[in-house]
Design a protein around this motif. Sequence first.
Motif, PDB file in Angstrom:
ATOM      1  N   ASP A  22       0.846  -1.190   0.000  1.00 41.55           N
ATOM      2  CA  ASP A  22       0.000   0.000   0.000  1.00 41.55           C
ATOM      3  C   ASP A  22       0.877   1.233   0.000  1.00 41.55           C
ATOM      4  OD1 ASP A  22      -2.084  -1.812   0.440  1.00 41.55           O
ATOM      5  OD2 ASP A  22      -1.839  -1.643   2.607  1.00 41.55           O
ATOM      6  N   ARG A 139      -5.032   5.283   2.789  1.00 39.95           N
ATOM      7  CA  ARG A 139      -4.292   4.089   2.374  1.00 39.95           C
ATOM      8  C   ARG A 139      -4.853   3.588   1.047  1.00 39.95           C
ATOM      9  NH1 ARG A 139      -4.953  -1.615   5.602  1.00 39.95           N
ATOM     10  NH2 ARG A 139      -3.512  -2.876   4.376  1.00 39.95           N
ATOM     11  N   HIS A 141      -3.989   0.853  -2.248  1.00 39.36           N
ATOM     12  CA  HIS A 141      -3.121  -0.227  -2.709  1.00 39.36           C
ATOM     13  C   HIS A 141      -2.337   0.217  -3.941  1.00 39.36           C
ATOM     14  CE1 HIS A 141      -1.653  -4.156  -3.935  1.00 39.36           C
ATOM     15  NE2 HIS A 141      -2.016  -4.598  -2.743  1.00 39.36           N
TER      16      HIS A 141
END
Length: 454
Positions: A22, A139, A141
């Motif tokens: 991430d 956050r 990915h």
Amino acid sequence: MERLTAQDVMTLWPDEAGWSQDIGLVALLDACDLVDTDGRILLGDVRTSIEARLPLAPRLRQVVYVPRWGLGRPLWVDAAAFDVRDHVCAVPPVHHADEARLLEVVEELRRRPLDRSRPLWKMWFVPGLAGGRTAVYLRVHHAIADGPAGVAMLGALFDSAPDGPAPRVEPWMPAPVPAANELIVDNLRRRRAAAARVLAACTRPATIVCRTRRAWASVREMVSGGRAPRCSLNRPIGAAREFAVVRTELATMRRISDRYGVKVNDVLLAVFAGGLRELFRSRGEPVDNLTLRAVVPVSLHRELPGPARGNLLGQMIVPLPLSIDDPVRRLVSIAADTATRKRGVRPRRGAVVGGRTVRWIALTLLSRQRMMNTYVADVPGPPVPLYLFGAAVREIVPVVALMGNIAVGAGAFSYAGQFTITVVGDGAVCPEVDVVARGMEQTLRSLEASRHRD
């Protein structure tokens, strides 16, 4: 129909080994417009504000769909039942927490796995910090975006003015998943196009020779320095992370880079090398003949028109001569290397061979690789202040990922004149990130105080 690139697919593999790939940031906000009288986030209003901006970042409402064998690579499809409440959340107030406690909360949240059945991102609000501030941990990915594409996404979710018009939530209906026959046709079309490119290239021998030379130059660049030296940092890592933050001004980094005729990224690498030198000395490990190898991602988005989107990175391996005690000579040495190496950077393309066995082999090789010792990334962020729901973003701290047997790395992010570096270390192999940060601060002060020497 948008297939994942080879680079996208391979960023998903390390998740299976517990090395979540991430990218993220922690934004510190003035919380006056975001909290109620009890200090809790006005979550309903904030969710509405974020949801209204999602049309500007459509990937945030899409999931990775893996078709059955023979239908081609995984592709991005609209989530069948997207709910912003699954992605924009808040934790209870942490009551005057300092930075150390905030980073602990971020690590607790980072350890929670992203659900592959939903879009691969989360935004958590952490209220109640010291000084009456609120933090936002975003956050995303790496399959969705690399650093520059993440910055473009940040511009979609945040405002450039405190009193901009509130966007309206527009009705959204997910597009259906392509049928099997559509996937077959698309896969065949892509294979035909690839075969046509190969045949066309065969009619132009000079083009083949040129491409082969470029490919060989990239491979030679990766292996020219030989194997990375053995050291205590290169052991298979786990899932736990430790963080430390180093702060300076972008003007300071530019002043140093201008003084020596180098790039800001060179200054970052030299400063990080100083931090690693301090780490090895604190461990009682010799540095007299030690030159580590750092992998440095290089963005290639500027080679394409339009805003940055997805993943388009090359990489170079840069020697970090820890044996050089003088920070200035170390900086000059690193700059001389990067000036040559960056010219040979090419995007990582190609086919993906699927299957659990292939992934297992790749992950095993990552945990035992001897090509690199560490990782350093520099992402230029927004030059102007940002706002979220009217609250000013005072600071942005990057959060970078590790994988394989690379136990320590650093990520830098510039924002509104600030230059913030986060040192990340594996919780078991390299928990002494504060030692690295202290060495970086000492190196930075030395470079600031130094004068150009011919």
